[in-house]
Scaffold this active site. Structure first.
Site, PDB file in Angstrom:
ATOM      1  N   ARG A  18       0.841  -1.197   0.000  1.00  0.00           N
ATOM      2  CA  ARG A  18       0.000   0.000   0.000  1.00  0.00           C
ATOM      3  C   ARG A  18       0.881   1.254   0.000  1.00  0.00           C
ATOM      4  NH1 ARG A  18      -0.945   2.018   5.395  1.00  0.00           N
ATOM      5  NH2 ARG A  18       0.174   0.795   6.939  1.00  0.00           N
ATOM      6  N   GLY A  19       0.240   2.380  -0.257  1.00  0.00           N
ATOM      7  CA  GLY A  19       0.896   3.677  -0.141  1.00  0.00           C
ATOM      8  C   GLY A  19       2.149   3.824  -0.976  1.00  0.00           C
ATOM      9  N   ILE A  20       3.181   4.387  -0.344  1.00  0.00           N
ATOM     10  CA  ILE A  20       4.437   4.663  -1.032  1.00  0.00           C
ATOM     11  C   ILE A  20       5.076   3.376  -1.550  1.00  0.00           C
ATOM     12  CG2 ILE A  20       6.812   5.451  -0.664  1.00  0.00           C
ATOM     13  CD1 ILE A  20       5.646   7.569   1.250  1.00  0.00           C
ATOM     14  N   ARG A  40       3.197  -7.584   6.022  1.00  0.00           N
ATOM     15  CA  ARG A  40       2.688  -8.464   7.069  1.00  0.00           C
ATOM     16  C   ARG A  40       1.380  -9.127   6.687  1.00  0.00           C
ATOM     17  NH1 ARG A  40       3.865  -4.919  12.592  1.00  0.00           N
ATOM     18  NH2 ARG A  40       6.060  -5.514  12.810  1.00  0.00           N
ATOM     19  N   ASP A  54       7.273 -10.720   8.200  1.00  0.00           N
ATOM     20  CA  ASP A  54       7.436  -9.765   9.294  1.00  0.00           C
ATOM     21  C   ASP A  54       8.926  -9.487   9.425  1.00  0.00           C
ATOM     22  OD1 ASP A  54       7.632  -8.355  11.644  1.00  0.00           O
ATOM     23  OD2 ASP A  54       6.417  -9.742  12.832  1.00  0.00           O
ATOM     24  N   GLY A  83       7.490   0.240   7.555  1.00  0.00           N
ATOM     25  CA  GLY A  83       7.659   1.013   8.781  1.00  0.00           C
ATOM     26  C   GLY A  83       6.361   1.118   9.551  1.00  0.00           C
ATOM     27  N   TYR A 146       9.855   7.299  16.305  1.00  0.00           N
ATOM     28  CA  TYR A 146       9.832   7.283  14.839  1.00  0.00           C
ATOM     29  C   TYR A 146      10.969   8.123  14.263  1.00  0.00           C
ATOM     30  CZ  TYR A 146       7.850   7.678  10.106  1.00  0.00           C
ATOM     31  OH  TYR A 146       7.649   7.637   8.749  1.00  0.00           O
TER      32      TYR A 146
END
Length: 240
Positions: A18-20, A40, A54, A83, A146
């Site tokens: 997903r996403g980036i 995951r 994982d 992340g 983070y």
């Protein structure tokens, strides 16, 4: 290392469902590379080797690499993107909040780089890209864990540059700013406007813009760039 359109490479993108990460995986697929994606939960883009892994589990990482090597050959391009966050102020941050973020974002990237470098050293070529964050350079209240994990990727990349450079292996960092993803979609309009006011370009980035920077770093024209931090943040973190 010479890269041409006629030479598809074995690419691994972590957190590529997903996403980036998904945008990065899709960009490599579009140029004809053999792309493996780990996450995951699974769900990588069509055409990728979709693996559940994982990265906090060293044995699972090794198993994923073995599968990729069997299907696609040794990993030539690693994009360590996976992340997590566990945001809270320092005095409220638990040991578990700290450890989970560090173990995934920083130690997980160490596991990936260590395993990938074995094949790259034998090939005498390779590209490693860590996906960091503008937060790792600027800091952010409520994100001590983070920010520390993302800043650590810079030291890791630069140390790997010195260790692996003589074997034509590059190690770089891409530091995105605020990007239009599921993570930012949950913000209120007021929060989004406040963020945009901090960004010189007055807008969010797109996952595709992050992917474009990764493709350039790992392509033919990025061959003499290593140990670098490439900000893709609309000017938010300039000077850092």
């Amino acid at each position: 290392m010479t890269v041409t359109d006629n030479e598809p490479r074995s690419v691994l993108v972590t957190g590529g469902n997903r996403g980036i990460g998904r945008a990065i995986a899709g960009a490599f697929l579009a140029q004809g590379d053999r792309v493996a994606v780990t996450s995951r939960s699974g769900g990588g883009p069509e055409g990728s080797l979709d693996l559940v892994c994982d990265i906090t589990d060293a044995a699972a990482v090794d198993e994923a690499f073995s599968r990729i090597e069997e299907e696609h050959g040794p990993v030539e391009v690693l994009v360590a993107n996976a992340g997590v966050t566990a945001d809270t102020l320092l005095l409220r941050m638990s040991e578990e909040d700290w450890s989970r973020v560090i173990d995934t974002n920083l130690t997980g990237s160490f596991r990936l780089a260590k395993r990938a470098s074995k094949g790259m050293l034998r090939l005498r070529r390779g590209r490693i890209v860590f996906i960091s964050s503008v937060v790792g350079l600027l800091g952010s209240a409520g994100q001590v864990n983070y920010a520390a994990s993302k800043a650590g990727l810079v030291g890791m990349a630069r140390s790997l540059t010195r260790e692996l450079g003589s074997r034509s292996i590059t190690a770089n960092v891409v530091a995105p700013g605020f990007v239009d993803t599921d993570m930012t979609a949950v913000l209120t309009d007021e929060q989004k406007d406040t963020i945009k006011q901090q960004v010189p370009l007055q807008r969010y980035g797109t996952p595709e813009e992050i992917a474009a920077a990764v493709l350039w770093l790992t392509g033919e024209h990025g061959g003499y760039v290593t140990g670098a931090v490439i900000p893709v943040d609309g000017g938010l973190g300039m000077g850092h």
